[in-house]
Design a protein around this motif. Structure first.
Motif, mmCIF file in Angstrom:
data_model
loop_
_atom_site.group_PDB
_atom_site.id
_atom_site.type_symbol
_atom_site.label_atom_id
_atom_site.label_comp_id
_atom_site.label_asym_id
_atom_site.label_seq_id
_atom_site.Cartn_x
_atom_site.Cartn_y
_atom_site.Cartn_z
ATOM 1 N N UNK A 23 -1.612 38.585 -9.844
ATOM 2 C CA UNK A 23 -1.179 39.013 -8.522
ATOM 3 C C UNK A 23 -2.012 38.340 -7.436
ATOM 4 N N UNK A 24 -1.339 37.867 -6.393
ATOM 5 C CA UNK A 24 -2.005 37.254 -5.246
ATOM 6 C C UNK A 24 -1.609 37.978 -3.967
ATOM 7 N N UNK A 25 -2.557 38.083 -3.036
ATOM 8 C CA UNK A 25 -2.308 38.707 -1.738
ATOM 9 C C UNK A 25 -2.477 37.665 -0.642
ATOM 10 N N UNK A 26 -1.461 37.541 0.216
ATOM 11 C CA UNK A 26 -1.473 36.626 1.351
ATOM 12 C C UNK A 26 -1.447 37.445 2.633
ATOM 13 N N UNK A 27 -2.451 37.253 3.489
ATOM 14 C CA UNK A 27 -2.521 37.959 4.767
ATOM 15 C C UNK A 27 -1.919 37.103 5.872
ATOM 16 N N UNK A 28 -1.096 37.736 6.727
ATOM 17 C CA UNK A 28 -0.615 37.096 7.952
ATOM 18 C C UNK A 28 -1.062 37.988 9.105
ATOM 19 N N UNK A 29 -2.063 37.529 9.842
ATOM 20 C CA UNK A 29 -2.628 38.298 10.946
ATOM 21 C C UNK A 29 -2.261 37.653 12.276
ATOM 22 N N UNK A 127 3.422 37.839 -5.724
ATOM 23 C CA UNK A 127 2.819 37.649 -4.405
ATOM 24 C C UNK A 127 3.138 38.836 -3.498
ATOM 25 N N UNK A 128 2.106 39.362 -2.850
ATOM 26 C CA UNK A 128 2.291 40.394 -1.827
ATOM 27 C C UNK A 128 1.864 39.795 -0.492
ATOM 28 N N UNK A 129 2.799 39.745 0.446
ATOM 29 C CA UNK A 129 2.521 39.273 1.801
ATOM 30 C C UNK A 129 2.167 40.500 2.641
ATOM 31 N N UNK A 130 0.969 40.507 3.187
ATOM 32 C CA UNK A 130 0.474 41.628 3.986
ATOM 33 C C UNK A 130 0.430 41.169 5.435
ATOM 34 N N UNK A 131 1.086 41.906 6.310
ATOM 35 C CA UNK A 131 1.220 41.489 7.706
ATOM 36 C C UNK A 131 0.642 42.554 8.623
ATOM 37 N N UNK A 132 -0.169 42.137 9.616
ATOM 38 C CA UNK A 132 -0.718 43.127 10.540
ATOM 39 C C UNK A 132 -1.707 42.537 11.522
ATOM 40 N N UNK A 154 -3.520 33.035 10.334
ATOM 41 C CA UNK A 154 -3.589 33.670 11.655
ATOM 42 C C UNK A 154 -2.571 32.984 12.546
ATOM 43 N N UNK A 155 -1.624 33.765 13.079
ATOM 44 C CA UNK A 155 -0.518 33.231 13.870
ATOM 45 C C UNK A 155 -0.805 33.417 15.360
ATOM 46 N N UNK A 156 -0.650 32.343 16.129
ATOM 47 C CA UNK A 156 -0.845 32.417 17.573
ATOM 48 C C UNK A 156 0.400 31.917 18.302
ATOM 49 N N UNK A 157 0.586 32.416 19.512
ATOM 50 C CA UNK A 157 1.651 31.943 20.397
ATOM 51 C C UNK A 157 1.115 32.082 21.816
ATOM 52 N N UNK A 158 1.683 31.352 22.761
ATOM 53 C CA UNK A 158 1.156 31.416 24.119
ATOM 54 C C UNK A 158 1.291 32.839 24.674
ATOM 55 N N UNK A 159 0.338 33.229 25.515
ATOM 56 C CA UNK A 159 0.252 34.611 25.980
ATOM 57 C C UNK A 159 1.463 35.038 26.801
ATOM 58 N N UNK A 160 2.051 34.125 27.571
ATOM 59 C CA UNK A 160 3.217 34.494 28.383
ATOM 60 C C UNK A 160 4.367 34.924 27.477
ATOM 61 N N UNK A 161 4.650 34.135 26.458
ATOM 62 C CA UNK A 161 5.711 34.469 25.505
ATOM 63 C C UNK A 161 5.401 35.778 24.779
ATOM 64 N N UNK A 162 4.147 35.908 24.343
ATOM 65 C CA UNK A 162 3.752 37.101 23.588
ATOM 66 C C UNK A 162 3.925 38.367 24.436
ATOM 67 N N UNK A 163 3.506 38.328 25.683
ATOM 68 C CA UNK A 163 3.638 39.509 26.553
ATOM 69 C C UNK A 163 5.093 39.824 26.861
ATOM 70 N N UNK A 164 5.903 38.787 27.071
ATOM 71 C CA UNK A 164 7.329 39.016 27.329
ATOM 72 C C UNK A 164 7.988 39.711 26.141
ATOM 73 N N UNK A 199 -9.874 35.482 14.346
ATOM 74 C CA UNK A 199 -9.139 34.305 13.869
ATOM 75 C C UNK A 199 -10.000 33.381 13.017
ATOM 76 N N UNK A 200 -11.298 33.383 13.247
ATOM 77 C CA UNK A 200 -12.179 32.463 12.515
ATOM 78 C C UNK A 200 -12.246 32.776 11.020
ATOM 79 N N UNK A 201 -11.791 33.954 10.623
ATOM 80 C CA UNK A 201 -11.823 34.321 9.209
ATOM 81 C C UNK A 201 -10.572 33.850 8.458
ATOM 82 N N UNK A 202 -9.645 33.213 9.157
ATOM 83 C CA UNK A 202 -8.413 32.746 8.521
ATOM 84 C C UNK A 202 -8.617 31.397 7.842
ATOM 85 N N UNK A 203 -7.894 31.173 6.753
ATOM 86 C CA UNK A 203 -7.873 29.876 6.097
ATOM 87 C C UNK A 203 -7.010 28.879 6.858
ATOM 88 N N UNK A 204 -6.030 29.408 7.609
ATOM 89 C CA UNK A 204 -5.077 28.565 8.320
ATOM 90 C C UNK A 204 -4.725 29.250 9.636
#
Length: 214
Positions: A23-29, A127-132, A154-164, A199-204
């Motif tokens: 079993x593998x766990x993949x985090x998406x933060x 595989x378990x994808x864990x999102x949060x 670690x997923x990022x998007x521009x702040x204007x889009x994220x707030x909208x 974010x610095x703890x992410x592999x990608x």
């Protein structure tokens, strides 16, 4: 490692995890409104059927009556408004994979509450994808999760889009336009700043263009 959002590239990374033994766990933060649930859903759809399950951290929201008793109702969504220790215990069960099925709770926005036992993860699911939001926080009890993740994105998007996105989400689930803006620029923004610090703890680190996967 930084990379633009490329579903084919991410699917290949996930498939490499699936190909490993056990079993593998993949985090998406990522911060509120970054698009984590959209990415996770697209990833699961791209992977072979039955090879992955999605377990969101949101299932561990404390109930509104508990938040009221703790004087945390106006902080809903902050780290202290989750059952973080219960979430860690679930991740341990998923990682150890010694049970035929592990059941996880699922948060329903239309109810503003979590429903217990809503997500079943069979032992044969590799595989378990864990999102949060807070998967990579370096504060206890969240930090104890780091060693359970075989890979973390670690997923990022521009702040204007994220707030909208957040304003629309709050309005769609009953908040007035004014309240949606106030919550987005207040509680959500404080939480987003905290999440970015992990974010610095992410592999990608994945940079998303707003139109992608929508």
């Amino acid at each position: 490692m930084h990379h633009d959002l490329d579903l084919a590239f991410l699917t290949q990374r996930a498939e490499r995890l699936i190909a490993q033994d056990g079993r593998r766990l993949l985090a998406i933060a990522g911060a509120p409104g970054a698009g984590k649930s959209t990415l996770a859903a697209a990833l699961l759809a791209a992977l072979p059927q039955g090879s992955a399950a999605l377990v969101p951290q949101d299932g561990f929201h404390l109930a509104d009556n508990v938040l009221t008793d703790l004087s945390l109702r106006d902080r809903k969504g902050a780290p202290e408004t989750f059952d973080a220790s219960g979430f860690h215990a679930l991740l341990q069960r998923l990682s150890h994979n010694t049970e035929p099925v592990v059941y996880a709770p699922q948060f329903h926005r239309e109810l503003e509450a979590a429903v217990a036992g809503a997500i079943g993860v069979p032992a044969e699911t590799p595989l378990v994808v864990v999102e949060g939001n807070y998967l990579l926080l370096d504060d206890e009890p969240w930090a104890a999760n780091h060693n359970l993740f075989d890979e973390a994105w670690f997923l990022t998007v521009d702040d204007v889009t994220r707030r909208e996105r957040l304003i629309r989400r709050h309005q769609n689930f009953g908040k007035s336009s004014q309240d949606a803006v106030s919550w987005t620029m207040g509680s959500d923004e404080r939480n987003a700043a905290l999440v970015r610090s992990s974010a610095s703890f992410a592999d990608l680190i994945i940079t998303a263009d707003a139109p992608r996967l929508h």
